[in-house]
Design an enzyme around this catalytic site. Structure first.
Site, short mmCIF file in Angstrom:
data_model
loop_
_atom_site.label_atom_id
_atom_site.label_comp_id
_atom_site.label_asym_id
_atom_site.label_seq_id
_atom_site.Cartn_x
_atom_site.Cartn_y
_atom_site.Cartn_z
N GLU A 13 -3.78 -9.87 6.99
CA GLU A 13 -4.56 -9.23 8.07
C GLU A 13 -5.52 -10.23 8.70
O GLU A 13 -5.71 -10.26 9.92
CB GLU A 13 -5.33 -8.04 7.50
CG GLU A 13 -4.42 -6.88 7.06
CD GLU A 13 -5.12 -5.89 6.16
OE1 GLU A 13 -4.61 -4.76 6.02
OE2 GLU A 13 -6.18 -6.23 5.59
N ASP A 60 -7.93 -0.52 -1.88
CA ASP A 60 -8.83 0.63 -2.03
C ASP A 60 -9.78 0.41 -3.21
O ASP A 60 -10.97 0.73 -3.15
CB ASP A 60 -8.04 1.92 -2.26
CG ASP A 60 -7.20 2.32 -1.06
OD1 ASP A 60 -7.48 1.83 0.05
OD2 ASP A 60 -6.27 3.12 -1.23
N LEU A 82 -5.28 -11.43 3.18
CA LEU A 82 -5.01 -12.71 3.84
C LEU A 82 -4.11 -12.53 5.06
O LEU A 82 -4.35 -13.15 6.11
CB LEU A 82 -4.39 -13.70 2.86
CG LEU A 82 -4.14 -15.11 3.40
CD1 LEU A 82 -5.43 -15.76 3.88
CD2 LEU A 82 -3.46 -15.98 2.34
#
EC number: 2.7.1.167
Length: 473
Positions: free
Chosen positions: A197, A263, A195
């Site tokens: 970014e 990741d 969020l």
């Protein structure tokens, strides 16, 4: 949305991006340094884990998918540690090793499961973008998904060349973006910003309606196939052109450490899409995986058995009444967790105290108990007209409610021998006054090395006696 475990073993994925080593120094703290008001950590264990793009590849391999990794490192001990760890996990690692530059290392000093300090060793890499692009181009043959794992460390210099090379072959491109210029990901099949970014690019979002609106504009402007915004404790939101937004709640039961959660999301997405899952299902699987990883310390890979168990919990098949296919999956998962499978069978027409005691004793022979129940027709053949008193669905529902019972399944044949051949339990249990050689299916179980046990029944407890007493009153 019904979830199932994909066939990850036929889903090759290529990861390209910023490789780093996550190093942990673990030790106890019992005093304060006389030199400064800081704790003294006596280092007792040093642990190295692949980080960044290497963690993405490791997660993909842990799910059982073939994973290849292209990245940039120094020519040093840290790079050797990465290669050894990845090779041991089944990841094909192909690095540009640049002399006189350090491999990126993030050193964390830990004590009592708490991070006291992080020290970063890194310099911008002088990546040979043309050589890296040529290497990726050669590796795309046979690949189902390309992942760009971008941490802004310099491994990825020409995103568009990689995206266009994959698109020319019809290969989906997933990108975990960084920085304030998302135009470098133009044409990607999916990007997965968190969020913060996302809002750094589109501006603040007061509510979900604004998030959806600004996300639609971003997808249009950058020709994106989809956008997945991860929102921490608020879950994640999947946006696709011409589709309603899909909001998924967070699945974490307890948040211990969010390191590496992004990741985990993109690696699960990539493996699931490569295995042929539709995007909403792939996102739901990634959401489950993220809920697992935040309950672990540091960067950690999610294994296929862990994900399978989460799916079973989600679908309500962790316990209870199952069909054969569900049961075999549950048994596979239990074995992956080194659990011992116990099997018993019977009519269980009217459940009484003797049954309960017997099932508790059976469960004590291992970690998971399967109860196979004769269906109505087979009970009638065994017990005669007027039986069963209770239909098979009711008998199974009552058995499934017992704490000692994990899974209940019905069978139509006169014996459970076909089930035993499929399930191959570690222990076959029967109640009564039998010799082991008289137990139906004992020869099947002992032939593959299983164990057969006969348990005594509780005295004065009999379904037939209960039925006769009711009929005589």
């Amino acid at each position: 949305m019904k979830l199932s475990m994909p066939r990850f073993d036929q889903a090759p994925v290529l990861v390209v991006g910023d490789v780093m080593l996550d190093r942990y120094w673990h030790g106890g703290t019992s005093r304060i340094s006389p030199e400064a008001p800081v704790p003294v950590v006596k280092v007792e264990q040093i642990e190295d884990r692949p980080g960044g793009a290497a963690n993405v590849a490791l997660n993909i391999a842990a799910l059982g998918a073939p994973a290849s990794l292209v990245g940039v490192t120094g020519d040093d001990e840290a790079a050797d540690s990465l290669v050894n760890s990845l090779k041991g996990a089944g990841v094909r690692a192909l690095f540009q090793r640049i002399a006189h530059q350090p491999t990126i290392v993030k050193l964390r000093v830990m004590s009592r499961h708490q991070q006291l300090l992080r020290i970063d060793f890194e310099e911008p890499f002088a990546t040979d973008a043309l050589a890296l692009g040529a290497q990726v181009d050669e590796l795309l043959e046979g690949i189902k998904v390309l992942v760009l794992s971008d941490y802004g460390k310099g491994a990825l210099k020409n995103h568009q060349a990689l995206i266009q090379a994959a698109r020319a072959r019809g290969i989906p491109v997933l990108a975990d973006p960084k920085g304030k210029d998302f135009s470098i990901y133009r044409g990607a099949s999916l990007i997965t910003p968190n969020l913060s970014e996302f809002e750094a690019i589109v501006g603040g979002c007061a509510d979900e309606h604004e998030l959806v609106s600004k996300g639609a504009t971003l997808m249009h402007d950058l020709d994106l196939g989809a956008l997945l915004v991860t929102r921490g404790e608020h879950g994640m939101t999947l946006l696709r052109p011409d589709h309603p937004a899909l909001h998924l709640p967070a699945r974490a039961r307890e948040v211990f450490d969010v390191t590496g959660a992004g990741d985990t999301v993109i690696s699960t997405l990539a493996a699931a899409i490569a295995a042929g899952e539709e995007l909403p299902h792939a996102v739901a699987l990634a959401n489950l995986a993220a809920g697992i990883v935040v309950g672990k310390l540091g960067t950690a890979a999610i294994s296929a058995p862990e994900l399978r168990r989460a799916i079973q919990r989600e679908e309500g098949s962790e316990r209870g009444v199952l069909g054969l296919e569900q049961l075999l999956l549950a048994v596979d998962d239990a074995r992956a967790h080194n659990e011992r499978i116990v099997f018993t069978n019977g009519c269980f027409d009217i459940l009484h105290a003797g049954h309960v005691t017997y099932l508790e004793q059976a469960r004590a022979q291992g970690d998971r108990l399967i109860v196979a129940v004769n269906d109505d027709a087979s009970v009638s053949r065994l017990k005669g007209p007027g039986r069963p008193i209770n239909s098979v669905d009711r008998r199974m529902a009552v058995l499934a409610g017992l704490g000692a019972v994990d899974w209940v399944i019905s069978f139509a044949e006169g014996t459970p021998e076909n089930l035993l051949r499929e399930v191959k339990p570690d222990v076959l249990v029967k109640g009564g006054d039998y010799g082991i050689d008289q137990v139906v299916g004992a020869d099947i179980v002992t032939a593959y090395g299983g164990t057969v046990k006969v348990l005594g029944l509780v005295e004065n407890s009999s379904t037939t006696a209960i039925v006769e007493k009711i009929r005589n009153n």
